[in-house]
Write an enzyme that holds these catalytic residues in place. Structure first.
Site, mmCIF file in Angstrom:
data_model
loop_
_atom_site.group_PDB
_atom_site.id
_atom_site.type_symbol
_atom_site.label_atom_id
_atom_site.label_comp_id
_atom_site.label_asym_id
_atom_site.label_seq_id
_atom_site.Cartn_x
_atom_site.Cartn_y
_atom_site.Cartn_z
ATOM 1 N N GLN A 39 -4.662 -1.538 9.766
ATOM 2 C CA GLN A 39 -4.670 -2.877 9.158
ATOM 3 C C GLN A 39 -5.326 -3.883 10.110
ATOM 4 O OE1 GLN A 39 -3.717 -3.522 5.989
ATOM 5 N NE2 GLN A 39 -4.251 -5.669 6.196
ATOM 6 N N ASP A 41 -11.089 3.177 4.763
ATOM 7 C CA ASP A 41 -11.689 1.850 4.579
ATOM 8 C C ASP A 41 -13.217 1.897 4.635
ATOM 9 O OD1 ASP A 41 -9.759 -0.276 4.244
ATOM 10 O OD2 ASP A 41 -9.005 0.216 6.243
ATOM 11 N N LYS A 52 0.832 -1.204 0.000
ATOM 12 C CA LYS A 52 0.000 0.000 0.000
ATOM 13 C C LYS A 52 0.868 1.256 0.000
ATOM 14 C CE LYS A 52 -3.837 -2.386 2.244
ATOM 15 N NZ LYS A 52 -4.520 -2.757 3.487
#
Ligand code: GUN
Length: 305
Positions: A97, A120, A53
């Protein structure tokens, strides 16, 4: 029927090209989008995801920061990190994460991330926007899949879309995004009665259950478009031969690397039956990261642009 294999890497390049254009627009206002990735503990798969990422951020010329914390980090300590990132003006997007270690209260963490930096789309406010079809930040994998369906010209209006798997990250948001494009959705899972019959209704079948090669010929209607979100490890030659055939290059991959990847869909069964299918690897995988970049640019534009 000739089955088209959809190259997710090509679609990911299209998404990144759009992000590059968006970055040029933002740079006229002296804005550089910034992503902070928070990684707790030393799970190798999570480390690899986060590295990919931040590497992609750099590739596109975005600012990125990785915060690596020890596996024993407490909820309070992580909340302090989130608080700092919430206040940092050069950070537009915060990604924690998952999964987090057991001692951390995941709900408190996801609630603490500022909704306008929640790249997200996990915050309740963003979930609500997703459910009611408002623009905002939504989970990257389903968003990437929607982009792929559009760029491949797959008709969604009135179509039967079956999503297998009910996770908060993929299955549920996927169902809502398809619904907003006027598909008829069926959200099913491993305990659905007669799952093959339910799947055979599908014009579009999204598999996200995490069960290697669960979806076989018996689950498929002629002409279906299959999106395979699964990323399962195959570690034995015996299973490799069963799934890929004894002459497959995958068998030498298992010998060399110790594993190869298989999706939730059988790798050979769709051929000749489906209209199109995403392969594993190089199908849905590259879309998630590409769409994370897009969400980061969107977060920057919405908050500062
Ligand atoms: N772990 C697995 N998938 C994801 C994702 O999309 N976002 C985050 N934050 N963690 C994940």
């Amino acid at each position: 029927m000739e089955t088209r294999i959809i190259d997710g890497r090509k679609v990911a390049e299209q998404i990144k090209a759009e992000v590059t254009e968006e970055l040029q627009e933002l740079s006229k206002k002296n804005l550089v989008p910034g992503l902070a990735a928070v990684l707790v503990g030393d799970d190798p798969a999570s480390q690899l995801y986060v590295r990919n990422k931040t590497r992609t951020c750099k590739e596109l010329g975005m600012h990125s920061e990785t915060i690596e914390l020890p596996g024993e980090t407490t909820t309070e300590e992580l909340l302090q990190v989130i608080d700092r990132l919430n206040q940092a003006d050069d950070i537009d997007a915060i990604l924690v994460q998952l999964p987090l270690p057991d001692q951390i209260e995941e709900d408190r963490i996801l609630l603490a991330v500022r909704p306008d930096k929640d790249v997200d789309g996990f915050h309740p406010l963003n979930v609500r926007n997703l459910v009611s079809g408002k623009v905002g930040l939504a989970p990257c994998t389903p968003m990437g899949i929607m982009y792929l369906l559009k760029s491949e010209g797959i008709a969604l209006k009135g179509a039967e879309a079956v999503v297998v798997g009910r996770s908060d990250i993929v299955g549920k948001p996927m169902a809502f995004l398809l619904l907003h494009q006027h598909a008829t959705i069926t959200l099913c899972h491993s305990r659905t009665r007669d799952l093959p019959a339910v799947c055979r209704r599908a014009d579009i079948l999204v598999a996200a259950v995490g069960q290697p090669a669960l979806i076989t010929r018996d689950y498929l209607k002629e002409g279906v478009v299959i999106i395979d979100v699964g990323q399962n490890l195959v570690r034995t030659e015996e299973e490799g031969i069963r799934l890929f055939g004894k002459d497959s290059e995958r068998i030498s991959k298992i010998k060399k690397k110790g594993y190869t990847l298989v999706g939730d869909v059988h790798p050979r069964d769709p051929i000749g039956v489906a209209q199109a299918v995403t392969p594993v690897p190089f199908g849905v995988g590259p879309l998630t990261i590409a769409h994370l970049m897009k969400n980061t640019a969107t977060a920057c534009r919405l908050r500062r642009g």
